[in-house]
Structure formats: structure tokens, C-alpha cells
Enzyme design. Structure first.
Site, short mmCIF file in Angstrom:
data_model
loop_
_atom_site.label_atom_id
_atom_site.label_comp_id
_atom_site.label_asym_id
_atom_site.label_seq_id
_atom_site.Cartn_x
_atom_site.Cartn_y
_atom_site.Cartn_z
N LEU A 1 0.87 -1.17 0.00
CA LEU A 1 0.00 0.00 0.00
C LEU A 1 0.91 1.22 0.00
CD1 LEU A 1 -2.70 -0.95 2.69
CD2 LEU A 1 -3.08 -0.72 0.22
N ASP A 2 0.59 2.24 -0.79
CA ASP A 2 1.47 3.40 -0.84
C ASP A 2 1.35 4.23 0.45
OD1 ASP A 2 -0.65 5.37 -1.07
OD2 ASP A 2 -0.87 4.79 -3.15
N LYS A 3 2.21 5.21 0.58
CA LYS A 3 2.31 6.01 1.81
C LYS A 3 0.98 6.65 2.19
CE LYS A 3 4.26 10.09 1.49
NZ LYS A 3 3.24 11.06 1.98
N SER B 1 -2.01 5.59 1.56
CA SER B 1 -3.10 4.62 1.71
C SER B 1 -2.99 3.91 3.05
CB SER B 1 -3.07 3.59 0.58
OG SER B 1 -3.20 4.23 -0.68
#
Length: 227
Positions: A103-105, A107
Site C-alpha cells: 500500500l502506498d504512503k 493509503s
């Protein structure tokens, strides 16, 4: 007796990728039966593997965690600039576990971690069609035509057509909150898909991954799960 490829063995036991395993083999940091290991080598439980002078046991206990990642953390083991890593929120004994996907930063939500490479492969490879469910909020009301485009036909991105189910939150009269059901896992796919139609995702929170969910797990907390 069944044999296993050395890079697969090292990846599972050391919590690294197979490419990283190949790198340490090439760097002559791995010994197989007291001789420098070669790429493509295979082994069974009667063989002796050493990495940096320490024996890597053939039998290992696999671990599986479900973790509720807060916004503001990356899934990498290494910090990116001033951005902390989710491993800072986990006890040190779990730092060798690998995230299953990312998951990106910006999210949040469910992340699985494990040292079981086969489990990670089965959860992430497209051929297994593991559904992931997200709560998504947009900066602008989503036009019904755009909702239908994404769900029924897909939107063309630079890495191919992106198609997933977009289900409106009926309690939201502003048409900004949706549930997204995705069985792929391309990099920032949900954000890029909406961006291609002129929207910015302001919240992206994963609530399920395959059969796994967080079941009320607080942000930054984890629970041990069974495969």
C-alpha cells in the site's frame, strides 16, 4: 527426495526477494556444503547452507500477520527520505517478514506479512484472482458515466486497461464515497485510474484481501493469522 532451488530457499528463510537471493549468491556470501554456491543450485534437507558464516536451517516456522497500516508509512524495510516504514510499528522479531503486496504512503488498511514465499505468490499472482476490497473517497462527485466506464469497460492506462467494480455508498449523496473491488494489483492502479478521468483519490483504505480482514484491528496494530 524433493529438492528446492537455492534462491527460493534463501528468499523464504531470510525474508528477501529471489533476485536479492541471487545477488548474495553471486557475491559469494552463500556456501552450500562448505563450497561457494552457484546460481541455479538445488538442495534438500540433507544439505548445509551458510550465509555470512551462519547456518540457514532447512526447516523453518512460517509466520503470517495481518496489519492495519496507518497513512504516512511505506511498506519498504528502508525509510524513504523522512517517511517512516511500517516495520517501525512492529516488534523487531517480525522485521524479516515481507509484505504481501504493498500500500502506498497515502493509503491505509490491511497488509499481510509473511516469511512464506509460496503463500505470498498465491496471494499476489494475477492467475489466482484474489479480490481486494477498498473504501475510496474522491475529491469530486463521480459522474455515473465514469463509474460505468470503469466497472463495465475499463479505462486505458499506460500499462493496460484497468477495470474494477465501483460500488456507490448509498448514504453518500455527494457521490464521493465508493467501495472498489479489485482482483489485480498494479502499482497505484486505483489512484491512476481515477486520475485518468480527472479525479483525485483523497482516501484509500483496504478492508479485505482474499479471505482475510482486519476485524476491527486498530491502526498500527497486528494480529497473527493462519493461512
Amino acid at each position: 527426495m524433493d529438492q528446492i532451488r537455492l534462491n527460493k530457499f534463501l528468499a523464504e528463510r531470510l525474508g528477501i526477494s529471489r533476485r536479492e537471493a541471487d545477488d548474495i549468491i553471486v557475491a559469494r556470501k552463500v556456501f552450500l556444503n562448505e563450497k561457494p554456491a552457484e546460481l541455479g543450485a538445488r538442495l534438500d534437507k540433507n544439505d548445509k547452507v551458510c550465509y555470512n558464516g551462519k547456518i540457514v536451517p532447512f526447516e523453518t516456522a512460517f509466520l503470517y500477520l495481518a496489519f492495519n497500516k496507518p497513512v504516512g508509512y511505506v511498506c519498504s524495510r528502508r525509510t524513504q527520505g523522512n517517511t517512516p516504514t511500517l516495520y517501525e510499528l512492529l516488534p523487531e522479531k517480525y522485521h524479516k517478514l515481507k509484505t504481501v503486496g504493498r500500500l502506498d504512503k497515502d493509503s491505509s488498511g490491511l497488509i499481510l506479512l509473511t516469511n512464506d514465499g509460496d503463500f505470498a505468490f498465491q496471494m499476489t499472482h494475477p492467475k489466482f484472482h484474489k479480490e481486494k476490497v477498498y473504501q475510496v473517497e474522491l475529491d469530486l462527485p463521480l459522474e455515473p458515466l465514469h463509474q460505468q466506464m470503469i466497472s463495465d469497460f475499463g479505462v486505458k492506462l499506460e500499462d493496460g486497461v484497468s477495470k474494477f467494480a465501483v460500488i456507490r455508498d448509498e448514504s453518500d449523496n455527494d457521490r464521493k464515497r465508493f467501495t472498489v473491488i479489485l482482483s489485480e494489483g498494479r502499482n497505484r492502479q486505483i489512484r491512476r485510474t481515477f486520475a485518468s478521468l480527472g479525479y483525485t483519490v483523497t482516501k484509500l483504505h483496504r478492508i479485505t484481501f482474499g479471505k482475510y480482514s482486519m476485524d476491527g484491528l486498530a491502526p498500527g496494530k497486528y494480529v497473527i493469522i493462519k493461512p
